[in-house]
Structures are given as C-alpha cells and as structure tokens.
Write a protein that holds these residues in place. Structure first.
Motif, PDB file in Angstrom:
ATOM      1  N   TRP A  88      15.472  30.493  16.305  1.00  0.00           N
ATOM      2  CA  TRP A  88      14.309  31.213  15.765  1.00  0.00           C
ATOM      3  C   TRP A  88      13.906  32.351  16.697  1.00  0.00           C
ATOM      4  N   LEU A  89      13.908  32.085  18.008  1.00  0.00           N
ATOM      5  CA  LEU A  89      13.569  33.134  18.976  1.00  0.00           C
ATOM      6  C   LEU A  89      14.505  34.328  18.854  1.00  0.00           C
ATOM      7  N   VAL A  90      15.793  34.052  18.757  1.00  0.00           N
ATOM      8  CA  VAL A  90      16.785  35.127  18.653  1.00  0.00           C
ATOM      9  C   VAL A  90      16.572  35.927  17.374  1.00  0.00           C
ATOM     10  N   PHE A 119       8.822  27.206  30.824  1.00  0.00           N
ATOM     11  CA  PHE A 119       8.856  28.640  30.499  1.00  0.00           C
ATOM     12  C   PHE A 119       9.467  28.870  29.123  1.00  0.00           C
ATOM     13  N   LEU A 120      10.569  28.188  28.835  1.00  0.00           N
ATOM     14  CA  LEU A 120      11.250  28.365  27.552  1.00  0.00           C
ATOM     15  C   LEU A 120      10.374  27.876  26.396  1.00  0.00           C
ATOM     16  N   ILE A 121       9.719  26.746  26.596  1.00  0.00           N
ATOM     17  CA  ILE A 121       8.830  26.219  25.555  1.00  0.00           C
ATOM     18  C   ILE A 121       7.655  27.161  25.317  1.00  0.00           C
ATOM     19  N   MET A 122       7.069  27.681  26.395  1.00  0.00           N
ATOM     20  CA  MET A 122       5.933  28.606  26.258  1.00  0.00           C
ATOM     21  C   MET A 122       6.355  29.910  25.607  1.00  0.00           C
ATOM     22  N   LEU A 123       7.559  30.392  25.942  1.00  0.00           N
ATOM     23  CA  LEU A 123       8.074  31.609  25.327  1.00  0.00           C
ATOM     24  C   LEU A 123       8.150  31.452  23.808  1.00  0.00           C
ATOM     25  N   TYR A 124       8.660  30.310  23.375  1.00  0.00           N
ATOM     26  CA  TYR A 124       8.761  30.048  21.938  1.00  0.00           C
ATOM     27  C   TYR A 124       7.380  29.979  21.296  1.00  0.00           C
ATOM     28  N   ARG A 125       6.468  29.267  21.924  1.00  0.00           N
ATOM     29  CA  ARG A 125       5.140  29.088  21.327  1.00  0.00           C
ATOM     30  C   ARG A 125       4.370  30.396  21.250  1.00  0.00           C
ATOM     31  N   ILE A 126       4.479  31.215  22.293  1.00  0.00           N
ATOM     32  CA  ILE A 126       3.795  32.518  22.269  1.00  0.00           C
ATOM     33  C   ILE A 126       4.391  33.415  21.189  1.00  0.00           C
ATOM     34  N   LYS A 128       6.000  32.477  18.539  1.00  0.00           N
ATOM     35  CA  LYS A 128       5.671  31.912  17.223  1.00  0.00           C
ATOM     36  C   LYS A 128       4.241  32.263  16.837  1.00  0.00           C
ATOM     37  N   ALA A 129       3.324  32.200  17.805  1.00  0.00           N
ATOM     38  CA  ALA A 129       1.925  32.531  17.518  1.00  0.00           C
ATOM     39  C   ALA A 129       1.779  33.996  17.121  1.00  0.00           C
ATOM     40  N   ILE A 130       2.482  34.878  17.845  1.00  0.00           N
ATOM     41  CA  ILE A 130       2.433  36.305  17.518  1.00  0.00           C
ATOM     42  C   ILE A 130       3.016  36.557  16.133  1.00  0.00           C
ATOM     43  N   ASN A 131       4.140  35.911  15.848  1.00  0.00           N
ATOM     44  CA  ASN A 131       4.786  36.082  14.544  1.00  0.00           C
ATOM     45  C   ASN A 131       3.907  35.550  13.413  1.00  0.00           C
ATOM     46  N   ASP A 132       3.285  34.381  13.636  1.00  0.00           N
ATOM     47  CA  ASP A 132       2.411  33.808  12.608  1.00  0.00           C
ATOM     48  C   ASP A 132       1.204  34.699  12.355  1.00  0.00           C
ATOM     49  N   LYS A 133       0.665  35.294  13.421  1.00  0.00           N
ATOM     50  CA  LYS A 133      -0.480  36.199  13.267  1.00  0.00           C
ATOM     51  C   LYS A 133      -0.075  37.423  12.445  1.00  0.00           C
ATOM     52  N   ALA A 134       1.091  37.991  12.777  1.00  0.00           N
ATOM     53  CA  ALA A 134       1.567  39.158  12.028  1.00  0.00           C
ATOM     54  C   ALA A 134       1.814  38.800  10.561  1.00  0.00           C
ATOM     55  N   GLU A 135       2.386  37.626  10.335  1.00  0.00           N
ATOM     56  CA  GLU A 135       2.658  37.195   8.966  1.00  0.00           C
ATOM     57  C   GLU A 135       1.354  36.981   8.198  1.00  0.00           C
ATOM     58  N   SER A 136       0.350  36.402   8.860  1.00  0.00           N
ATOM     59  CA  SER A 136      -0.939  36.199   8.209  1.00  0.00           C
ATOM     60  C   SER A 136      -1.590  37.528   7.840  1.00  0.00           C
ATOM     61  N   GLU A 137      -1.471  38.505   8.740  1.00  0.00           N
ATOM     62  CA  GLU A 137      -2.035  39.825   8.452  1.00  0.00           C
ATOM     63  C   GLU A 137      -1.324  40.483   7.280  1.00  0.00           C
ATOM     64  N   HIS A 138       0.008  40.355   7.244  1.00  0.00           N
ATOM     65  CA  HIS A 138       0.770  40.914   6.120  1.00  0.00           C
ATOM     66  C   HIS A 138       0.392  40.219   4.813  1.00  0.00           C
ATOM     67  N   ASN A 139       0.264  38.901   4.885  1.00  0.00           N
ATOM     68  CA  ASN A 139      -0.086  38.156   3.680  1.00  0.00           C
ATOM     69  C   ASN A 139      -1.489  38.513   3.193  1.00  0.00           C
TER      70      ASN A 139
END
Length: 433
Positions: A146-148, A205-212, A214-225
């Motif tokens: 998902w990150l990639v 670090f890897l877990i936090m990278l994914y969560r951050i 994902k949060a940014i992506n979810d925020k962008a998706e919510s704004e688009h929606n």
C-alpha cells in the motif's frame, strides 16, 4: 571443503533478501512473476556459489565479492520494476539495513565463542535474525505494498532512505576490530541492547510511516469525497428546480392555451403573438440539467468543469460513454479527471484563443477497460524533462500529472501526455482486473 560450504550458505542469505526486495513491488514487475521468481531463485543460488568459490580461492575478504554483486543486483532491481527509483532505492537500502543485523550478530558470536563451534552457530544466528525480519515483512506485506502504491509525495521517498542507511552504517561501525574488546566487562550485553533498540526503532519507524501516510491519504480521500458529494448535491438541486419549473409550466399551459384560444377567436393576433413569445421565453429559461453518462461521480465532476469553462469563455465538449460501475473508485476517478480538466481549463484560459475548445472523451470498452482522453489549447512553453512536466499552474500543466501517473500505475493502467504546437493531449487507459 567445509569452508566452501560455509561460504556458500553464508552468501545464500541473499535469497531471502532478494525476496524482501521483490515482494513489495511484485505487481509492478516488467517480467511475469511466474518467470521472475523461479529465475531469481535459481540465479541467486548460482551466484551465491560463485561468490563462495571466489572467496574460497581468490579473495579472503567476503565484502569485496558481495559489494560487486550488490551493485549488479541494484541495477537489475531498478530495470525490472516499473516503480519510481527513489521507492526502489528505499526498499533496497532497507533490506541491506535489516540484513546487517544478522551480519553484525555473526561478528559478535565469533568474538564470544570458541572457533571449533562458531561456524554452525554463526550461520544459525545470521539466518535466524534475517528470517525474523523476513517474517515481519511477510506479515506486513499488504501495508508495504500500500505504501509503494499510494504514498506519492516525492519528498518523502527522497529522504526516508536515510533512516535505514544510518542504521546499516551504524551496524557496520559496530563490528569489533578486536574480538577481545567484546569480552571486556558488559560490552557484549551492551551490543545486544543496542541491536535490539535499533531493530525496534526501525520496526516502529516503518509502522509509523504507514500510519502517517494512511492518515494523509484518508484525509485527502475524505476531502475529495466531500467535494464530490457537493457537486452531486448541486446537480440534484438543479434537477429539483428543473422539475419544479416544468411542473409549473405544465400547470400554466392550460390557462395559456385557453387565453390563446380566446385571442385567436377575437382576431387579436398581435396579443396572441406576444403571449406565445413570452411563454416560449419561459420555456427556454428552464433548461434541463446536463447529463453526460450513467456514472454519477463522473457526471457531477464533468458538469462542474463544463460550467467552470463556460464562465471563463471556454467551450468544453464532453463525449462520455461510461458505465455506472467501473474499474476504479469514485475517489480515484475524480482525482484523475479533476486534475486533467483543471489543467486543461487553466491552459485554455491562458491561451485565450478565439473559439477555444477543450475536448473530453471517456469510454468504457466491452472488456471493462476505461479510456479517457482530453485535448486542449495552450500557449507559451511547456517544460518537459525525461517525460515529466514541470509543475506550474500558470502554464496549466504539470500540476497533478504525477498524481495521475501514480493512480494509473496502481491500477495497472497506461497514461501518455504529449503536445504539438497548438494542443496538449492527455490519454489514460485503466484496465479491468
């Protein structure tokens, strides 16, 4: 002979490392996985034996043949996978970093144990540590993929590789120059604690990278929606107003007809002509909301940009034949279409040509593939380097094109951006399945 076998098994640790590099980006391979994975496995075994033989016969230092192999492995990695080079570089350095934990462990064990038994224990520790990281990646594989596929902020990938690079460098610097130093006081325990902390830090670090991300992506998706829901609500409101207006016109038609009949019977042609003219004007003022295709999300965003272009004196012609259910989500579809049309309108507005027109075509093929094409006029110079366009809103292109490429790549599609002396062309194909 014992040493040769030991060297071979020592280098064979490259095999799980190769899988750790490949698995997160396997869906982007230019070679079919059914061919790539067996070939890679066989090649790794062969190269491991060759490296062991070279070390056994010619080069006592194991790092020299390994370094040469890693350079060729990195080049192969870059050319085999259709992924941005910084993402591939991060994955490669991360694998080197986690494998360095196993390497350092063997040096520590070598410093602590008797030579007669160290070979087997060194191999066991090195393989054990490496396979633990491999297991973690396997369990975390969905999130890594998902990150990639979804983290496309180039600045992030240009710098996060420094974290695993620093860890790998630290592990290398911690290799004891004199085995006796490890046996002094609590140095051995200190080594173990530091290694555990480094490993824990990198996993966190890897877990936090994914969560951050994902949060940014979810925020962008919510704004688009939210934007999309706003556009659909506006269309619904226009439709309601149209239905109310036509209902009133139908109601008024009865009285208009009776009045017209009376005027005609009395020979009052001028008053009849005026009545029909006024009624015709009221009908013209009540226009139906635009309908472009069965897909509600695409219909809404198309209507928005058609009206936006009209307000700016630009004609945007949309020819859409898109099914209600298509290969990608509404969010991804609107990201693609919104970016393309936003750039097209900005470029056409700057061009300011007489009868300036944007052509937007979208079609769902029989096999479910979605084809999107936009052509628009532009003025000025388009800055392009290596097939990529500079981000400049004034020029109308470059903005969002990398985002489009990322979504298309994620959905195993194809996109092409080109231009001639007068027009800029965007072509996108999203494949079903």
């Amino acid at each position: 002979m014992v040493n040769l076998i030991f060297y071979f098994l020592d280098y064979l640790i490259i095999l799980p490392a190769a899988f750790m590099c490949v698995l997160p980006v396997l869906s982007h391979s230019r070679i079919k996985p059914a061919i790539l994975l067996p070939s890679m496995s066989a090649g790794t075994v062969i190269f491991s034996f060759m490296l062991a033989f070279v070390r056994y016969k010619l080069v006592p230092n194991p790092n020299i043949p390994l370094a040469v192999f890693l350079v060729f492995a990195l080049l192969f990695f870059f050319f085999t996978f259709d992924v941005k080079i910084f993402k591939l570089w991060y994955i490669f350095i991360s694998v080197v970093s986690v494998m360095s934990f196993g390497g350092l462990s063997t040096f520590i064990i070598d410093a602590m144990l008797d030579h007669s038994i160290e070979l087997i224990i060194e191999l066991a520790v090195k393989w054990g540590v490496s396979l633990l990281f491999f297991l973690f990646e396997f369990l975390y594989l969905t999130k890594l993929r998902w990150l990639v596929d979804n983290e496309n902020i180039s600045t992030v990938w240009r710098f996060i590789w420094l974290i695993p690079m620093i860890i790998a460098a630290a592990n290398m610097l911690m290799i004891p120059e004199n085995n006796a130093n490890v046996r002094v006081g609590k140095v051995f325990q200190l080594y173990i604690i530091i290694e555990i902390l480094f490993a824990a830090f990198y996993v966190i670090f890897l877990i936090m990278l994914y969560r951050i991300a994902k949060a940014i992506n979810d925020k962008a998706e919510s704004e688009h929606n939210a934007q999309l829901l706003g556009l659909q609500a506006a269309q619904y409101d226009n439709l309601k107003k149209y239905l109310d207006s036509t209902s009133r016109l139908r109601h008024d038609f009865v009285y208009m007809a009776k009045t017209a009949q009376t005027l005609a019977a009395n020979g009052e042609t001028e008053q009849l002509r005026q009545l029909l003219s006024d009624y015709g004007s009221s009908i013209d003022a009540t226009s139906a909301p635009a309908f472009y295709c069965d897909n509600k999300a695409l219909n809404a965003i198309t209507d928005y940009y058609v009206n936006d272009a009209r307000r700016k004196g630009i004609k945007l012609t949309a020819k859409l034949n898109v099914a209600r259910d298509i290969v990608i989500s509404d969010y991804e579809l609107c990201s693609i279409v919104g970016n393309v049309l936003d750039n097209a309108v900005a470029a056409a507005e700057k061009a300011a040509e007489p009868n300036s027109e944007i052509l937007f075509v979208a079609d769902t093929k029989k096999n479910g593939d979605l084809y999107i094409a936009v052509s628009n006029p532009y003025s000025g110079e388009i800055k392009e380097k290596g097939g990529k366009f500079s981000s400049t809103k004034a020029g109308g292109h470059g903005i969002g094109l990398e985002s489009i490429r990322a979504i298309v790549q994620k959905n195993n599609g194809y996109c092409n951006f080109r231009y001639d002396k007068k027009k800029f062309y965007s072509e996108i194909m999203l494949r079903q399945g």
